[in-house]
Write an enzyme that holds these catalytic residues in place. Structure first.
Site, PDB file in Angstrom:
ATOM      1  N   LYS A   1      27.525 -28.455 134.038  1.00  0.00           N
ATOM      2  CA  LYS A   1      26.930 -28.861 132.767  1.00  0.00           C
ATOM      3  C   LYS A   1      25.541 -29.431 133.051  1.00  0.00           C
ATOM      4  O   LYS A   1      25.347 -30.178 134.018  1.00  0.00           O
ATOM      5  CB  LYS A   1      27.825 -29.915 132.105  1.00  0.00           C
ATOM      6  CG  LYS A   1      27.408 -30.338 130.703  1.00  0.00           C
ATOM      7  CD  LYS A   1      28.437 -31.306 130.133  1.00  0.00           C
ATOM      8  CE  LYS A   1      28.118 -31.728 128.714  1.00  0.00           C
ATOM      9  NZ  LYS A   1      29.158 -32.636 128.149  1.00  0.00           N
TER      10      LYS A   1
ATOM     11  N   SER B   1      34.771 -34.101 125.231  1.00  0.00           N
ATOM     12  CA  SER B   1      33.789 -33.039 125.446  1.00  0.00           C
ATOM     13  C   SER B   1      34.163 -32.025 126.505  1.00  0.00           C
ATOM     14  O   SER B   1      33.476 -31.024 126.671  1.00  0.00           O
ATOM     15  CB  SER B   1      32.418 -33.652 125.790  1.00  0.00           C
ATOM     16  OG  SER B   1      31.849 -34.245 124.653  1.00  0.00           O
TER      17      SER B   1
ATOM     18  N   SER C   1      31.035 -31.372 123.811  1.00  0.00           N
ATOM     19  CA  SER C   1      29.684 -30.940 124.102  1.00  0.00           C
ATOM     20  C   SER C   1      29.570 -29.998 125.293  1.00  0.00           C
ATOM     21  O   SER C   1      28.531 -29.378 125.507  1.00  0.00           O
ATOM     22  CB  SER C   1      28.798 -32.169 124.345  1.00  0.00           C
ATOM     23  OG  SER C   1      29.250 -32.902 125.487  1.00  0.00           O
TER      24      SER C   1
END
Length: 495
Positions: free
Chosen positions: A81, A180, A156
């Protein structure tokens, strides 16, 4: 539930690749080259924001193998990420604010992956500064769910979830502040694990809400999950809340007979028919295996979303105050207003709408006259939620509830209604407030408008009991209670 025979665990692509590279049957560069090929071929998903040149990493892996070292993740390609620091590589947090930022250091969790032989090949898309539940808040466009055209992958950590669901790499890493990793894992049909707060170092993770943030992996099997968590976990003096409590993830599958499972009543309302059916089938399978399955109530969990967003926005306001264009990141022109006007223009120009909203709300929450009314009260509710989890774990070994009340929704379907978007986190934020571990398991499918979409279920355990959840995942695989499939148009990661 699964096409796999009950005695057969799921394939473990990361472990199998590492064994092949370690033995010399596969050159270290082969998995990385294949991963990069897949990333480029799947550009339509917008899951990966930037590629990472693996040359130096591969040279290091080969030298260590030549020296006779044993590397548990030898040559395994990984996507991170893009809020995890990797020295010299873009770390944008999917924001124009950090579009040109290259950190001079590597996050501890990432360094531990590399020390184990993993090779980073890309940085994944996300909601800007990890603020979102759909990946639609990225400054570089949304990532897409490989399971359904025009569907979100969740957020996310949507890019990391979409990437592993499409089998671009056998492992990806995200961060979980309020769900997330678990929510996109459910929407994309893979494993997502949120560890006990402090289990994995946050050093090098760009902060969103520091009392909630955790580095968290995605995986395609319990064995790969155990392998990755074992590598990344451990005390780190650079993280003040890092736990100095060893955890062994190498144990046998959990014995399901006699396991006490509490089904959280507050997670049941609002579920779609497919989610409800998956939960019913999991309850049936666990009961048939000898587990004791009963419902349990956590009354204050209904306030978790409100408490979470107050705490998270307040901490975001503080953490993101450093992005003023004065020290690093982008900077707007000063003009006649000087440095102060430049700061205002920098934040207005380079922060997206959702980030600006959360900063402003967080600043308001912490302002004089409102802090006690909102922030202090939210902390009190947080404590009550944590206490309810503690009380439940005196009666149950694990708690069960849907990860998301619904499967992946369409792009734009919820973006105009913040409350509807925040509802996507209704079953996940309580775990972060309590600081306990939780695992999203791929547990079924629901057909929506002709699209077959994954459904996930969430198991949680008391703080520090991370290994129990990994062992539970292995037991569910043996039971045939995990439905992990590859989306049409993609193929399993094998060489």
């Amino acid at each position: 539930m699964s096409s796999l025979p009950p005695s057969s665990p799921l394939p473990s692509p990361a472990r199998q690749l590492a064994q092949a590279v370690q033995s010399g049957a596969l050159a270290p560069q082969a998995p990385a080259e294949e991963a990069l090929r897949r990333i480029r071929a799947a550009g339509q998903l917008n899951a990966v924001l930037s590629e990472v040149d693996p040359t130096e990493q591969l040279q290091a892996v080969q030298q260590r193998l030549n020296a006779g070292e044993t590397l548990p993740l030898a040559g395994v390609p990984v996507i991170l990420k893009d809020n995890l620091s990797l020295r010299g590589s873009p770390t944008t947090c999917a924001s124009r604010m950090l579009e040109s930022y290259r950190p001079p250091y590597t996050a501890t969790a990432v360094q531990r992956l590399q020390d184990a032989g993993a090779v980073v090949v890309g940085k994944a898309n996300l909601d800007e500064f990890a603020m979102g539940s759909s990946n639609e808040n990225s400054a570089f466009g949304p990532a897409l769910n490989p399971w359904g055209e025009g569907r979100v992958p969740g957020g996310s950590s949507g890019g990391s979830a979409a990437a592993i669901a499409a089998r671009l790499t056998p492992l990806t890493v995200g961060s979980d502040t309020g769900g997330s990793v678990r929510q996109p894992a459910a929407l994309c049909g893979v494993y997502g694990f949120k560890p006990t707060y402090g289990r994995i170092s946050r050093s090098g993770l760009v902060a969103y809400a520091s009392s909630l943030d955790t580095v968290a992996p995605f995986a395609l099997s319990a064995a790969d999950l155990a392998l990755t968590l074992g590598v990344m976990s451990g005390h780190d003096p650079r993280d003040a809340i890092s736990l100095n409590q060893p955890a062994d993830f190498t144990g046998a599958p959990l014995e399901l007979s006699g396991l006490r499972v509490g089904v959280v009543q507050e997670g049941l309302p609002g579920c779609t028919s497919g989610v409800a059916a998956a939960l019913d089938e999991m309850r049936r399978a666990l009961g048939a295996a000898g587990a004791q399955v009963q419902e349990v109530s956590l009354p204050h969990l209904k306030n978790a979303v409100a408490a979470y967003y107050i705490v998270a926005m307040a901490e975001a306001s503080s953490n993101l105050s450093r992005f003023d264009g004065m020290h690093y990141a982008r900077r707007a022109e000063e003009g006649a207003g000087g440095a102060v006007q430049s700061m205002l223009h920098t934040r207005e120009e380079f922060f997206g709408a959702e980030v600006q909203k959360r900063i402003m709300l967080g600043t308001f929450i912490l302002s004089s006259g409102y802090s006690d009314r909102y922030y202090t009260k939210a902390l009190q509710v947080r404590r009550l939620i944590a206490q309810e989890f503690e009380e439940a774990f005196r009666q149950f070994d694990v708690l069960l509830m849907p990860t998301s009340p619904f499967p992946a929704f369409r792009l734009g379907e919820r973006s105009g209604d913040p409350l509807a978007m925040y509802a996507a986190d209704v079953n996940t934020v309580g775990v972060n407030l309590a600081g306990i571990p939780a695992l999203s398991v791929p547990a079924g499918f629901e057909t929506v408008d002709g699209q077959r979409l994954p459904v996930g279920l969430q198991f949680s355990a008391r703080a520090g009991d991370d290994a129990r959840l990994v062992a539970l995942a292995a037991a569910l695989e043996q039971l045939g209670a995990v439905q992990l499939e590859t989306p049409d148009g993609y193929q399993d990661f094998s060489l």
